[in-house]
Design a protein around this motif. Structure first.
Motif, short mmCIF file in Angstrom:
data_model
loop_
_atom_site.label_atom_id
_atom_site.label_comp_id
_atom_site.label_asym_id
_atom_site.label_seq_id
_atom_site.Cartn_x
_atom_site.Cartn_y
_atom_site.Cartn_z
N THR A 44 -12.85 1.70 -3.37
CA THR A 44 -11.67 2.52 -3.06
C THR A 44 -10.96 2.04 -1.81
O THR A 44 -9.79 2.35 -1.61
CB THR A 44 -12.09 3.99 -2.90
N LYS A 268 -15.11 3.44 -13.65
CA LYS A 268 -13.78 3.65 -13.07
C LYS A 268 -13.50 2.62 -11.98
O LYS A 268 -12.39 2.07 -11.89
CB LYS A 268 -13.68 5.07 -12.50
N ILE A 272 -10.48 0.06 -11.91
CA ILE A 272 -9.55 0.09 -10.78
C ILE A 272 -9.39 -1.32 -10.22
O ILE A 272 -8.29 -1.79 -9.92
CB ILE A 272 -10.03 1.07 -9.70
N TYR A 275 -7.39 -3.26 -12.64
CA TYR A 275 -6.00 -2.82 -12.60
C TYR A 275 -5.26 -3.44 -11.40
O TYR A 275 -4.14 -3.95 -11.53
CB TYR A 275 -5.95 -1.30 -12.53
N SER A 300 -2.95 8.02 -20.86
CA SER A 300 -2.23 7.45 -19.73
C SER A 300 -3.21 6.98 -18.67
O SER A 300 -4.41 7.27 -18.73
CB SER A 300 -1.28 8.49 -19.13
N GLU A 301 -2.69 6.29 -17.67
CA GLU A 301 -3.54 5.80 -16.59
C GLU A 301 -4.22 6.96 -15.86
O GLU A 301 -5.41 6.90 -15.54
CB GLU A 301 -2.70 4.98 -15.62
N ASP A 302 -3.49 8.03 -15.60
CA ASP A 302 -4.05 9.17 -14.88
C ASP A 302 -5.17 9.83 -15.69
O ASP A 302 -6.24 10.15 -15.14
CB ASP A 302 -2.94 10.18 -14.57
N GLU A 303 -4.95 10.03 -16.97
CA GLU A 303 -5.99 10.63 -17.81
C GLU A 303 -7.20 9.72 -17.93
O GLU A 303 -8.34 10.18 -17.97
CB GLU A 303 -5.43 10.91 -19.21
N PHE A 305 -8.52 7.71 -15.77
CA PHE A 305 -9.39 7.72 -14.60
C PHE A 305 -9.83 9.13 -14.18
O PHE A 305 -10.83 9.26 -13.49
CB PHE A 305 -8.68 7.05 -13.43
N ASN A 306 -9.11 10.17 -14.61
CA ASN A 306 -9.39 11.50 -14.07
C ASN A 306 -9.80 12.55 -15.10
O ASN A 306 -10.26 13.63 -14.72
CB ASN A 306 -8.15 12.01 -13.31
N SER A 307 -9.60 12.32 -16.38
CA SER A 307 -9.94 13.33 -17.38
C SER A 307 -11.45 13.58 -17.43
O SER A 307 -12.25 12.66 -17.25
CB SER A 307 -9.44 12.89 -18.76
#
Length: 421
Positions: A44, A268, A272, A275, A300-303, A305-307
């Protein structure tokens, strides 16, 4: 009258050129320092800059010195044992009996050279040795792309493109050329004036004529403009066609119940890292995110990594969806297709065989490169066992295992390292 305005991109950062030369010159030492910095970072924090230290011995430059040449003799004070021509034995070393002065040495030392790498520079070194393997231009895009490149200088342009150094060089050359003859005559007239002043009176007609000529020459030289519009030069940039190929990267991740939070976090982090690499390495590349448990969905990208959605495990559902998307949206003749899959390897036994057959018969013929990452601390799972039969048949299929977060970056480099030419 021409006004000269400095609108260069580096107008307030005139040492940028020196910095670039420094980075090129000590590229090896900087890469080693970046590699050491990566070991102490989490994924991160990978996009931040870094403070780099280079040992002074690595940046010392060679220099020439003058030594006392020829044959010479000296007399040392305190000699009571030797005479001219005696041979002196070499002192014995390596006994370890030397006595030093711990902690209070008077020797002058220098600290390591330390400087800051920007985020952009750090990421350039971080991803420098990586690439998408087997990237070939299968078909040029129908719309030709252009890139700008320098093409010398021009006498017309916008003020933002003015080249200050070239303009000033032209102005100096023009002043020297235009005023050269007058400047030479002015120097000769002043010398004649000085010689006549010693022998002739002030009202002598020759002195009056020289004074008039000198005055006219100075007016003529002062009338030459410091900067004339014809001196201005502008950086010329032209557009040249740039061949480009279309590439798409599929990111496939297992989010089933067997993938605990630690494994999902590792997956993830891997994606990342992928990506960030793809965004920096390739300007024209599309990303498709597929999550799967018993059913696969494009998200989507948000889903991606975060769903928090979870369930059972049917890996073939993701491969079926992958094949469908490729066939409908990314024809193999027009696109370079790449796939990265992350899973813990746990799958229904019969479905693992289906996955292998599906890859060999449908997926791999359509893709340029397929990378499979298995995240598990124990023995390989049934999906790994089935996938091990694929690499001998398809060289563009690669698989690696991640046991801990520390393995993420080495595995990533192994999968996407530059291939030998």
């Amino acid at each position: 009258m021409a006004y000269l305005i400095d609108r260069r991109l580096q107008g307030k950062n005139k040492s940028a050129g020196n910095r670039e030369r420094f980075l090129r010159r000590y590229k090896g030492q900087i890469k080693d320092a970046v590699a050491r910095a990566i070991k102490g970072r989490s994924i991160t924090d990978i996009e931040k800059g870094e403070k780099i230290s280079i040992p002074v011995k690595d940046i010392n430059e060679p220099s020439f010195g003058h030594a006392q040449g020829g044959v010479w003799e000296v007399v040392r004070p305190g000699n009571r044992e030797y005479q001219k021509g005696d041979l002196v034995q070499r002192p014995k070393g390596g006994s370890g009996s030397g006595k030093g002065r711990a902690g209070n040495s008077e020797e002058i030392t220098e600290d390591d050279f330390t400087f800051e790498l920007t985020r952009e520079e750090f990421m350039n070194y971080f991803f420098e040795d990586l690439e998408l393997p087997n990237l070939v231009k299968t078909q040029l895009k129908s719309i030709t792309e252009f890139r700008t490149q320098r093409a010398g200088y021009t006498i017309s342009g916008t003020p933002t493109n003015i080249h200050v150094l070239r303009s000033m060089r032209g102005a100096i050359g023009r002043r020297i050329a235009v005023g050269g003859k007058s400047r030479k005559r002015l120097k000769e007239a002043e010398q004649e004036m000085a010689e006549l002043s010693r022998t002739a009176f002030e009202d002598d007609h020759r002195i009056l004529a020289l004074r008039k000529e000198i005055h006219a020459l100075r007016i003529k030289l002062n009338a030459i403009p410091f900067l004339d519009p014809i001196d201005l030069r502008y950086s010329n940039r032209i557009k040249v066609p740039k061949p480009s190929s279309q590439a798409v990267m599929f990111c496939v991740m297992d989010v089933s119940g067997s993938m605990d939070q630690q494994k999902k976090d590792a997956a993830k982090r891997f994606f990342i890292l992928l990506y960030l690499f793809l965004e920096r390495a390739y300007e024209k590349i599309e990303l498709v995110f597929i999550r799967h448990h018993t059913q696969a969905t494009e998200v989507s990208e948000d889903e991606f990594f975060n769903s928090r959605e979870s369930g059972g495990t049917v890996v073939s559902s993701a491969l079926h969806l992958l094949g469908k998307i490729v066939e409908e949206r990314y024809a193999s003749s027009d696109w370079n297709v790449y796939v990265a899959q992350a899973s813990d390897g746990d799958n229904w036994d019969n479905d693992s065989t289906t996955c292998r057959e599906l890859l060999l018969s449908r997926i791999l013929p359509m893709v340029q490169y397929y990378a499979y990452v298995e995240i598990t601390e124990g023995e390989p799972q049934n999906l790994w066992e089935e996938y091990t039969q694929i690499p001998p048949l398809c060289p563009h299929f690669a698989m690696q295992k991640i046991e801990s977060p520390a393995d993420i970056y080495p595995v990533f480099r192994e999968l996407f390292k530059k291939q030998p030419k």
